[in-house]
Each structure stands twice: as C-alpha cells, then as structure tokens.
Design an enzyme around this catalytic site. Sequence first.
Site, short mmCIF file in Angstrom:
data_model
loop_
_atom_site.label_atom_id
_atom_site.label_comp_id
_atom_site.label_asym_id
_atom_site.label_seq_id
_atom_site.Cartn_x
_atom_site.Cartn_y
_atom_site.Cartn_z
N ASP A 28 0.80 -1.17 -0.06
CA ASP A 28 -0.15 0.14 -0.11
C ASP A 28 1.06 1.17 0.10
OD1 ASP A 28 -2.50 1.29 -0.08
OD2 ASP A 28 -2.58 1.36 2.07
N ASN A 30 1.22 3.22 -2.90
CA ASN A 30 1.88 3.64 -4.15
C ASN A 30 1.10 5.24 -4.57
OD1 ASN A 30 2.74 1.20 -4.26
ND2 ASN A 30 1.19 0.58 -5.95
N GLY A 31 0.08 5.56 -4.34
CA GLY A 31 -0.71 6.79 -4.72
C GLY A 31 0.20 7.79 -4.05
N HIS A 45 2.28 3.26 -8.94
CA HIS A 45 2.25 1.87 -9.13
C HIS A 45 3.12 1.27 -10.16
CE1 HIS A 45 -1.75 2.23 -7.48
NE2 HIS A 45 -2.22 2.68 -8.59
N SER A 73 -7.62 -5.40 -5.05
CA SER A 73 -8.90 -5.92 -4.19
C SER A 73 -10.10 -6.02 -4.81
CB SER A 73 -8.56 -5.30 -3.04
OG SER A 73 -9.32 -3.90 -2.90
N ASN A 76 -11.19 -2.56 -5.15
CA ASN A 76 -10.50 -1.67 -5.97
C ASN A 76 -10.92 -1.14 -7.20
OD1 ASN A 76 -7.23 -2.61 -4.69
ND2 ASN A 76 -8.41 -0.80 -4.29
N ARG A 199 -5.10 -1.76 8.98
CA ARG A 199 -6.10 -2.37 8.83
C ARG A 199 -5.77 -3.54 7.79
NH1 ARG A 199 -8.07 2.61 7.02
NH2 ARG A 199 -7.38 3.12 4.73
N SER A 201 -8.19 -4.58 5.31
CA SER A 201 -8.75 -4.37 4.20
C SER A 201 -9.28 -5.70 3.27
CB SER A 201 -8.01 -3.49 3.20
OG SER A 201 -7.56 -2.17 3.84
#
Length: 261
Positions: A28, A30-31, A45, A73, A76, A199, A201
Amino acid sequence: MVRLPFLSSTRAVPEALKVPRHIAIIMDGNGRWARKRLMPRVAGHAKGVDSLRDVIRSCLDRGVEYLTVFAFSSENWRRPKDEVSFLMQLFVKSLKAEIDRIHRNEIRLRVVGDLAPFDDALVSLIRDGEALTAGNSRMNLTICANYGGRWDIMQAVGKMIAASGDAGRTFSEEDLAPHLALSFSPEPDLFIRTGGEQRISNFMLWQLAYSELYFTDKLWPEFGEAALGEAIASYQGRERRFGRTSEQLVSDKPDTASDHA
Ligand code: IPE
Ligand code: IPE
Ligand code: MG
C-alpha cells in the site's frame, strides 16, 4: 475429508520458524508516494513493481517459501476508471517482462482471485505463466488480484456444499479449508502492510488468524531488502503463543501440544 498439506493454526499449534515460511504483504501507499513527488498516482504503481521485484529477490535469498502479495482488491474497482485500466495494463506489461525471470529463479507463480472480469488477454497470460512455472518449487509467489477475503470464504463455502452432495449436514473448519483459494499454502507467519494504515482491508481473513502483524509507515515504492529485514527482525522478536501462556512455551514442544476442540 480432504487433507491439507499444512496444519491449521486453530486446530494444532504450528512450529514457530526463525525465517517466516510464508510472508503476506499488502503493498500500500503507491498513490501517496507519487503525489508526494507531484507525479500522477499511477507513477507510484509503476514504481511499486520495482519494490516487488526487490522483495521477491530478497525472499528467495532468505529461503522464504511462500510470498503472497495483494495487488488488486475486490473493492479496488471503485477507483477511477483510468487508474483501474492503468493497473490492468501494468499487470499485463509486468507479467510479460518478468515471467522468464520468475521461471529462471524456479518460482511457481499463481494468481488468486476472481479472474472473470479480466480481459481474455490478461487471463491467458496469467494461465500461461502459471502453466510454465507449475513444476517449480523453490518459492511460491502468489498474486492476489480481484481478490477479497470474503469472496474467498464464500466461493469456498459454495464449493464445499457442492462437494458434499448433502445440503442437510454440518461442516467443520477442515471441510471448508481445502476449498479456500490459498489452500495450497500454510497460513502466513508474518503479515506486512506498508503505507501507514493499520487495517486488513479484506485480505486473507481466514488465513491471518494467528499471523504476526507488522505495519510500517514506509510507502510501498520505498520498501525493499532492508525494510523487509526490519520486518523479519521484528517478527523474530515476537512470542507466538497460539492461545497458550508464555510459561507453556518453555516446556511445550509446539508439535506435541494437543488440542481439544
Ligand atoms: C496500493 O497503493 C496499490 C493498489 C491498491 C493497487 P494505493 O494505490 O492504495 O496507494 P495509496 O494508499 O492511495 O497511497
Ligand atoms: C489494499 O489497499 C489493497 C491493495 C493493496 C491491493 P487499499 O489502498 O485498497 O486499501 P484501503 O482502501 O486503504 O483500505
Ligand atoms: Mg491505498
């Protein structure tokens, strides 16, 4: 009853290994990594693929047997269309670019998740990659794509009922487990989530029952060999009790402890 290759952590006490046999990672951040550099989210990404390559290499060096990563996911799909389509293209491009290296390194590739909504071209790349590497056994690399923990439990329940041929009977954990999408692997010893969120997710809900959880603020594109080392060192400092007391750990051999269901 179908026998699984590995013990369930809730039915027997597994061995606590020095090097985790199975590492599961939520890749998690990347953005945020890209945004911090004033780049579009998708650049993160693309950079994340490099981190994954590093982590695969490092796991090979360390003798980790199973590496499972969350790539996309079931939730997503809620992202902007352009980002979803970039991710699909990146998947295709990365598979094409990396599959020979994966095979050369004797890694067995699996992609787990509901592949039905993916393009035919991507699905055949995936199936070809899985077939090419099916005989490899040095490491198992599993990419969870359009995967959700709840999807998995539900698809497994469906298969379990179909396999029983008897709608009236009751079922045990052992009846369900062989139908889960990751039944070929032991439960993760170590779970890592980058990007600062604490979390799960909807990742591996069933299998994470007794995994050691490790959260780091490092964003996925910054993660690599050294960061993985820190995660493993933290894991090595944990006491894995699986429901027992500390005192018992000193006297009990894990594989001799009995369970009373
Ligand atoms: C994880 O990075 C990659 C995927 C979910 C595909 P994100 O894209 O979630 O990055 P953040 O969390 O927005 O920074
Ligand atoms: C989890 O990350 C899924 C993947 C890394 C593939 P998300 O970024 O989608 O998770 P949330 O939305 O922050 O919970
Ligand atoms: Mg995220």
